[in-house]
Write a protein that holds these residues in place. Structure first.
Motif, PDB file in Angstrom:
ATOM      1  N   GLU A   1       0.824  -1.210   0.000  1.00 26.90           N
ATOM      2  CA  GLU A   1       0.000   0.000   0.000  1.00 26.90           C
ATOM      3  C   GLU A   1       0.860   1.263   0.000  1.00 26.90           C
ATOM      4  N   ARG A   2       2.025   1.210   0.616  1.00 30.76           N
ATOM      5  CA  ARG A   2       2.943   2.357   0.584  1.00 30.76           C
ATOM      6  C   ARG A   2       3.569   2.517  -0.792  1.00 30.76           C
ATOM      7  N   GLY A   3       3.678   1.432  -1.532  1.00 29.07           N
ATOM      8  CA  GLY A   3       4.299   1.459  -2.846  1.00 29.07           C
ATOM      9  C   GLY A   3       5.787   1.177  -2.736  1.00 29.07           C
ATOM     10  N   VAL A   4       6.262   0.182  -3.434  1.00 27.51           N
ATOM     11  CA  VAL A   4       7.669  -0.189  -3.399  1.00 27.51           C
ATOM     12  C   VAL A   4       8.239  -0.009  -4.792  1.00 27.51           C
ATOM     13  N   GLY A   5       9.274   0.794  -4.903  1.00 23.21           N
ATOM     14  CA  GLY A   5       9.973   0.971  -6.171  1.00 23.21           C
ATOM     15  C   GLY A   5      11.114  -0.024  -6.266  1.00 23.21           C
ATOM     16  N   ILE A   6      11.355  -0.559  -7.462  1.00 27.23           N
ATOM     17  CA  ILE A   6      12.401  -1.552  -7.677  1.00 27.23           C
ATOM     18  C   ILE A   6      13.342  -1.071  -8.767  1.00 27.23           C
ATOM     19  N   ARG A   7      14.628  -1.134  -8.486  1.00 26.37           N
ATOM     20  CA  ARG A   7      15.657  -0.871  -9.496  1.00 26.37           C
ATOM     21  C   ARG A   7      16.420  -2.179  -9.679  1.00 26.37           C
ATOM     22  N   PHE A   8      16.431  -2.696 -10.907  1.00 27.14           N
ATOM     23  CA  PHE A   8      17.104  -3.955 -11.219  1.00 27.14           C
ATOM     24  C   PHE A   8      18.145  -3.696 -12.295  1.00 27.14           C
ATOM     25  N   LYS A   9      19.385  -4.008 -11.989  1.00 26.56           N
ATOM     26  CA  LYS A   9      20.509  -3.775 -12.903  1.00 26.56           C
ATOM     27  C   LYS A   9      20.563  -2.323 -13.382  1.00 26.56           C
ATOM     28  N   GLY A  10      20.264  -1.382 -12.491  1.00 24.37           N
ATOM     29  CA  GLY A  10      20.391   0.033 -12.799  1.00 24.37           C
ATOM     30  C   GLY A  10      19.187   0.692 -13.432  1.00 24.37           C
ATOM     31  N   SER A  11      18.130  -0.058 -13.778  1.00 22.66           N
ATOM     32  CA  SER A  11      16.940   0.574 -14.363  1.00 22.66           C
ATOM     33  C   SER A  11      15.708   0.239 -13.525  1.00 22.66           C
ATOM     34  N   GLU A  12      14.787   1.218 -13.443  1.00 24.27           N
ATOM     35  CA  GLU A  12      13.570   1.016 -12.673  1.00 24.27           C
ATOM     36  C   GLU A  12      12.640   0.058 -13.395  1.00 24.27           C
ATOM     37  N   ARG A  13      12.027  -0.846 -12.619  1.00 29.01           N
ATOM     38  CA  ARG A  13      11.085  -1.816 -13.175  1.00 29.01           C
ATOM     39  C   ARG A  13       9.730  -1.623 -12.508  1.00 29.01           C
ATOM     40  N   THR A  14       8.677  -1.678 -13.299  1.00 28.30           N
ATOM     41  CA  THR A  14       7.320  -1.558 -12.762  1.00 28.30           C
ATOM     42  C   THR A  14       6.533  -2.855 -12.908  1.00 28.30           C
ATOM     43  N   ASP A  15       7.149  -3.892 -13.485  1.00 31.49           N
ATOM     44  CA  ASP A  15       6.440  -5.143 -13.756  1.00 31.49           C
ATOM     45  C   ASP A  15       6.873  -6.285 -12.837  1.00 31.49           C
ATOM     46  N   VAL A  16       7.436  -5.979 -11.680  1.00 31.34           N
ATOM     47  CA  VAL A  16       7.976  -6.999 -10.780  1.00 31.34           C
ATOM     48  C   VAL A  16       6.847  -7.638  -9.981  1.00 31.34           C
ATOM     49  N   GLU A  17       6.771  -8.987 -10.015  1.00 36.68           N
ATOM     50  CA  GLU A  17       5.777  -9.746  -9.257  1.00 36.68           C
ATOM     51  C   GLU A  17       6.305 -10.101  -7.860  1.00 36.68           C
ATOM     52  N   GLU A  18       7.622 -10.340  -7.770  1.00 36.62           N
ATOM     53  CA  GLU A  18       8.250 -10.737  -6.517  1.00 36.62           C
ATOM     54  C   GLU A  18       9.731 -10.396  -6.605  1.00 36.62           C
ATOM     55  N   TYR A  19      10.352 -10.111  -5.459  1.00 30.74           N
ATOM     56  CA  TYR A  19      11.784  -9.829  -5.467  1.00 30.74           C
ATOM     57  C   TYR A  19      12.432 -10.326  -4.185  1.00 30.74           C
ATOM     58  N   SER A  20      13.750 -10.514  -4.239  1.00 26.04           N
ATOM     59  CA  SER A  20      14.550 -10.809  -3.064  1.00 26.04           C
ATOM     60  C   SER A  20      15.852 -10.032  -3.190  1.00 26.04           C
ATOM     61  N   ILE A  21      16.082  -9.106  -2.272  1.00 23.14           N
ATOM     62  CA  ILE A  21      17.280  -8.279  -2.313  1.00 23.14           C
ATOM     63  C   ILE A  21      18.511  -9.104  -1.945  1.00 23.14           C
ATOM     64  N   SER A  22      18.425  -9.895  -0.871  1.00 21.45           N
ATOM     65  CA  SER A  22      19.588 -10.644  -0.392  1.00 21.45           C
ATOM     66  C   SER A  22      20.010 -11.740  -1.374  1.00 21.45           C
TER      67      SER A  22
ATOM     68  N   THR B   1       5.811 -16.757 -14.890  1.00 24.14           N
ATOM     69  CA  THR B   1       6.851 -15.801 -14.515  1.00 24.14           C
ATOM     70  C   THR B   1       8.224 -16.368 -14.823  1.00 24.14           C
ATOM     71  N   ILE B   2       9.180 -15.460 -14.905  1.00 24.22           N
ATOM     72  CA  ILE B   2      10.573 -15.832 -15.114  1.00 24.22           C
ATOM     73  C   ILE B   2      11.401 -15.128 -14.045  1.00 24.22           C
ATOM     74  N   LYS B   3      12.419 -15.845 -13.555  1.00 25.13           N
ATOM     75  CA  LYS B   3      13.296 -15.290 -12.521  1.00 25.13           C
ATOM     76  C   LYS B   3      14.535 -14.713 -13.194  1.00 25.13           C
ATOM     77  N   LEU B   4      14.805 -13.430 -12.914  1.00 25.95           N
ATOM     78  CA  LEU B   4      15.974 -12.749 -13.456  1.00 25.95           C
ATOM     79  C   LEU B   4      16.948 -12.480 -12.321  1.00 25.95           C
ATOM     80  N   MET B   5      18.217 -12.821 -12.528  1.00 25.26           N
ATOM     81  CA  MET B   5      19.239 -12.658 -11.499  1.00 25.26           C
ATOM     82  C   MET B   5      20.029 -11.372 -11.737  1.00 25.26           C
ATOM     83  N   GLY B   6      20.359 -10.667 -10.653  1.00 23.75           N
ATOM     84  CA  GLY B   6      21.148  -9.447 -10.744  1.00 23.75           C
ATOM     85  C   GLY B   6      20.957  -8.605  -9.497  1.00 23.75           C
ATOM     86  N   PRO B   7      21.647  -7.467  -9.427  1.00 24.20           N
ATOM     87  CA  PRO B   7      21.519  -6.594  -8.253  1.00 24.20           C
ATOM     88  C   PRO B   7      20.137  -5.946  -8.181  1.00 24.20           C
ATOM     89  N   VAL B   8      19.548  -5.970  -6.992  1.00 20.95           N
ATOM     90  CA  VAL B   8      18.195  -5.441  -6.767  1.00 20.95           C
ATOM     91  C   VAL B   8      18.252  -4.371  -5.686  1.00 20.95           C
TER      92      VAL B   8
END
Length: 95
Positions: free
Chosen positions: A24-45, A65-72
């Motif tokens: 509800e607060r809204g979570v922004g995600i940056r993956f490999k240096g670009s912002e993504r708005t289509d993320v279904e799930e993420y794990s930072i660690s 879904t597909i799992k993409l690996m990289g810095p989050v």
């Protein structure tokens, strides 16, 4: 609520990593240096995101879904209890 989003978050209510308050607060995600708005799930660690694979659905009607690996990186888009947008609108009205 803290200013750091959860390490692992999912938008699926059936997932054990679903957190309604954080979403509800809204979570922004940056993956490999670009912002993504289509993320279904993420794990930072663990360093991955899960995104929908086009418009394909599984036999239960859920998106494939597909799992993409990289810095989050994740951050909250709104401040929670404080209303930062209201301060900016008030300053514009005075000009």
């Amino acid at each position: 609520m803290t200013d750091t989003p959860p390490d692992h978050l999912s938008i699926d209510p059936r997932s054990p990593h679903f957190n309604r308050d954080a979403l509800e607060r809204g979570v922004g995600i940056r993956f490999k240096g670009s912002e993504r708005t289509d993320v279904e799930e993420y794990s930072i660690s663990e360093g991955w995101i899960r995104v929908a694979l086009g418009k394909k659905m599984d036999r239960h009607g859920r998106p494939l879904t597909i799992k993409l690996m990289g810095p989050v990186e994740a951050w909250f888009q709104s401040g929670g209890d404080t209303d930062e947008a209201g301060d900016g609108e008030q300053a514009d009205a005075e000009d």
